[in-house]
Design an enzyme around this catalytic site. Structure first.
Site, PDB file in Angstrom:
ATOM      1  N   GLY A 156       0.812  -1.215   0.000  1.00 20.01           N
ATOM      2  CA  GLY A 156       0.000   0.000   0.000  1.00 20.01           C
ATOM      3  C   GLY A 156       0.838   1.254   0.000  1.00 20.01           C
ATOM      4  N   CYS A 157       1.019   1.827   1.181  1.00 18.69           N
ATOM      5  CA  CYS A 157       1.644   3.139   1.277  1.00 18.69           C
ATOM      6  C   CYS A 157       3.132   3.112   0.956  1.00 18.69           C
ATOM      7  CB  CYS A 157       1.382   3.737   2.653  1.00 18.69           C
ATOM      8  SG  CYS A 157      -0.394   3.950   2.974  1.00 18.69           S
TER       9      CYS A 157
END
Length: 201
Positions: free
Chosen positions: A146-147
């Site tokens: 994700g991030c």
């Protein structure tokens, strides 16, 4: 041995002369028991990140932290909080303190507040790094798929050399972690091991 795509992927961006460490979203939501994004085993990534932060500080290199925070009522959450409802844990009025950092920044180390996956999107990160003369970004934190992934891609897009440290990232499963590291290494970043990163810091 060359794969089916020959030399099409997995070139190296390498290290420049001025690295910084980016600690992505290493907050209680991921690292504490019962957190909305609790990882199966955050310990190794936490320990590796702590080593990298200590090395950066000792070498006089910048350390930048990110957290996710939304206004009460999620007015600034956009479609992301609709897609991932558990992000409501990061609203200012949410109980639990899930957005609190697990490791502690030192005075002078920026803590960037973001609303989306990438540490660059809608933040001052690129300007902060450019002003400090940074050319290489050592990326640590969660989650790999994700991030961390979004931030590494945007580091490349912004003209920085992304170095994603394998041992300093984690995800909700090992296969997901490994698959994303493999794809990042093929296209958007250099995936490196902890000893190499420490040596450059």
């Amino acid at each position: 041995m060359a794969g089916p795509h020959g030399e099409a992927f997995s070139g190296r961006v390498g290290w420049g002369s001025r690295p910084a460490v980016l600690v992505v979203d290493l907050v209680r939501a991921y690292t504490a028991d019962g957190g909305p994004f609790a990882l199966p085993d955050p310990g190794p990534a936490l320990a590796a990140t702590a080593e990298l932060v200590a090395a950066a500080r000792a070498g006089g290199h910048p350390v930048v932290w990110t957290v996710v925070r939304y206004a009460a009522g999620l007015a600034d959450g956009g479609l992301f909080v609709r897609k991932v409802p558990a992000l409501a844990a990061f609203a200012e009025d949410a109980p639990g303190g899930w957005g609190e950092l697990t490791l502690s920044p030192q005075p002078g180390e920026p803590v960037l507040v973001k609303q989306y996956a990438s540490a660059f999107f809608g933040t001052s990160l690129a300007a902060t790094l450019h002003t400090a003369g940074v050319d290489t970004l050592v990326v640590t934190g969660v989650s790999t798929s994700g991030c961390v992934r979004a931030s590494a891609m945007d580091a490349l897009n912004s003209g920085f050399r992304p170095q994603v440290v394998r041992q300093a990232c984690a995800d909700r499963s090992v296969p997901l972690h490994e698959a994303n590291l493999a794809d990042l290494d093929a296209k958007y970043a250099d995936v490196v091991d902890l000893p190499e990163a420490l040596a450059h810091l």
